[in-house]
Motif scaffolding. Structure first.
Motif, PDB file in Angstrom:
ATOM      1  N   HIS A  40       0.841  -1.211   0.000  1.00  0.00           N
ATOM      2  CA  HIS A  40       0.000   0.000   0.000  1.00  0.00           C
ATOM      3  C   HIS A  40       0.870   1.251   0.000  1.00  0.00           C
ATOM      4  CE1 HIS A  40      -3.394  -2.624   1.221  1.00  0.00           C
ATOM      5  NE2 HIS A  40      -2.442  -3.282   1.845  1.00  0.00           N
ATOM      6  N   PRO A  41       0.307   2.382  -0.435  1.00  0.00           N
ATOM      7  CA  PRO A  41       1.051   3.643  -0.258  1.00  0.00           C
ATOM      8  C   PRO A  41       1.215   3.914   1.239  1.00  0.00           C
ATOM      9  CG  PRO A  41      -0.947   3.965  -1.592  1.00  0.00           C
ATOM     10  CD  PRO A  41      -1.023   2.588  -1.014  1.00  0.00           C
ATOM     11  N   HIS A  52      -5.261   3.637  -6.566  1.00  0.00           N
ATOM     12  CA  HIS A  52      -5.057   2.543  -5.601  1.00  0.00           C
ATOM     13  C   HIS A  52      -6.274   2.406  -4.674  1.00  0.00           C
ATOM     14  CE1 HIS A  52      -3.161  -0.142  -2.705  1.00  0.00           C
ATOM     15  NE2 HIS A  52      -3.623   0.668  -1.773  1.00  0.00           N
ATOM     16  N   CYS A  85      -8.655  -0.627  -3.262  1.00  0.00           N
ATOM     17  CA  CYS A  85      -8.224  -1.053  -1.922  1.00  0.00           C
ATOM     18  C   CYS A  85      -9.136  -0.487  -0.827  1.00  0.00           C
ATOM     19  CB  CYS A  85      -6.782  -0.596  -1.686  1.00  0.00           C
ATOM     20  SG  CYS A  85      -6.149  -1.095  -0.079  1.00  0.00           S
ATOM     21  N   CYS A 104      -7.250   1.115   2.294  1.00  0.00           N
ATOM     22  CA  CYS A 104      -6.724   2.477   2.173  1.00  0.00           C
ATOM     23  C   CYS A 104      -7.854   3.496   2.017  1.00  0.00           C
ATOM     24  CB  CYS A 104      -5.735   2.571   1.004  1.00  0.00           C
ATOM     25  SG  CYS A 104      -4.150   1.800   1.399  1.00  0.00           S
TER      26      CYS A 104
HETATM   27 ZN   LIG Z   1      -4.151   0.031   0.071  1.00  0.00          ZN
END
Ligand SMILES: [Zn+2]
Length: 220
Positions: free
Chosen positions: A7-8, A32, A36, A39
């Motif tokens: 993940h970022p 993303h 996701c 997130c």
């Molecule tokens: Zn993520």
């Protein structure tokens, strides 16, 4: 449901929630989070905390007008992203590319104006403003990208296929973060071509003589 392992960082998610990322980095984080749920929840949490901080501010920190404007914005429903190119995108591309990235593409993945960057790699610059650069890469199965280091961080999100480098293996939805101290060489997985979105904060720096030939393609 895809399983995302990379993940970022929270720093990026918080900066995104605060609206302080430039277009390229915002595009990467938003694409993303479209895939996701974890997130997405982190961003919502950061936005909620940001809203509370604004509410707690002393009136003299914000002028009455700007406070009213911020409060009005908090009450507004989330804007629904409008796909500028939706009618022109084929069904396969629609399934593969989430918004907001899809809005940057005209036509299906196969009909985009790809630039050849050697026998195994194709690239496409995306029109983003700001300091960071955003590009799509399409790498043949099993092929290697030129080895490179960075002047700044590079974030690579996989959309199809996958790749591995010194940091691990990355599949659809995963974001690889490489900092300027790293010299790395992603290699696409066997099977389908690897399609990824790469966002760099500063131009890539290639090492060695042959990879230097690639530098013009990266806008250096
Ligand atoms: Zn993520």
């Amino acid at each position: 449901m895809i399983k995302i392992h990379h993940h970022p960082g929270d720093d990026l998610l918080v900066a995104y929630a605060a609206g302080s990322l430039d277009e390229g980095l915002s595009l990467m984080v938003a694409t993303h989070t479209a895939l996701c749920p974890a997130c997405r929840a982190r961003v919502a949490e950061a936005e909620a905390i940001g809203g509370v901080l604004v509410e707690d501010m002393e009136p003299d920190v914000l002028s009455e007008d700007s406070l009213a404007a911020v409060m009005a914005r908090l009450d507004e429903p989330e804007p629904v992203p409008i796909s500028k190119s939706a009618p022109e995108v084929d069904a396969a591309t629609r399934d593969l590319i989430p918004e907001p990235l899809r809005s940057y593409l005209k036509g299906g993945i196969d009909s985009l104006p790809w630039r050849s960057m050697g026998p195994a790699v194709k690239g496409l610059d995306l029109p983003v403003s700001g300091m960071s650069k955003a590009r799509l890469f399409r790498i043949k199965p099993g092929a290697a990208m030129p080895q490179h280091s960075h002047n700044g961080p590079e974030y690579t999100m996989v959309l199809a296929g996958g790749f591995s480098d010194e940091m691990g293996s990355f599949a659809r939805g995963d974001v690889a973060c490489a900092d300027e101290s790293m010299l790395h060489q992603p290699v696409a997985d066997e099977g389908e071509p690897c399609l990824c979105l790469a966002v760099t904060d500063a131009p890539l720096r290639f090492t060695g003589v042959v990879p230097r030939l690639f530098q013009p393609f990266f806008g250096i």
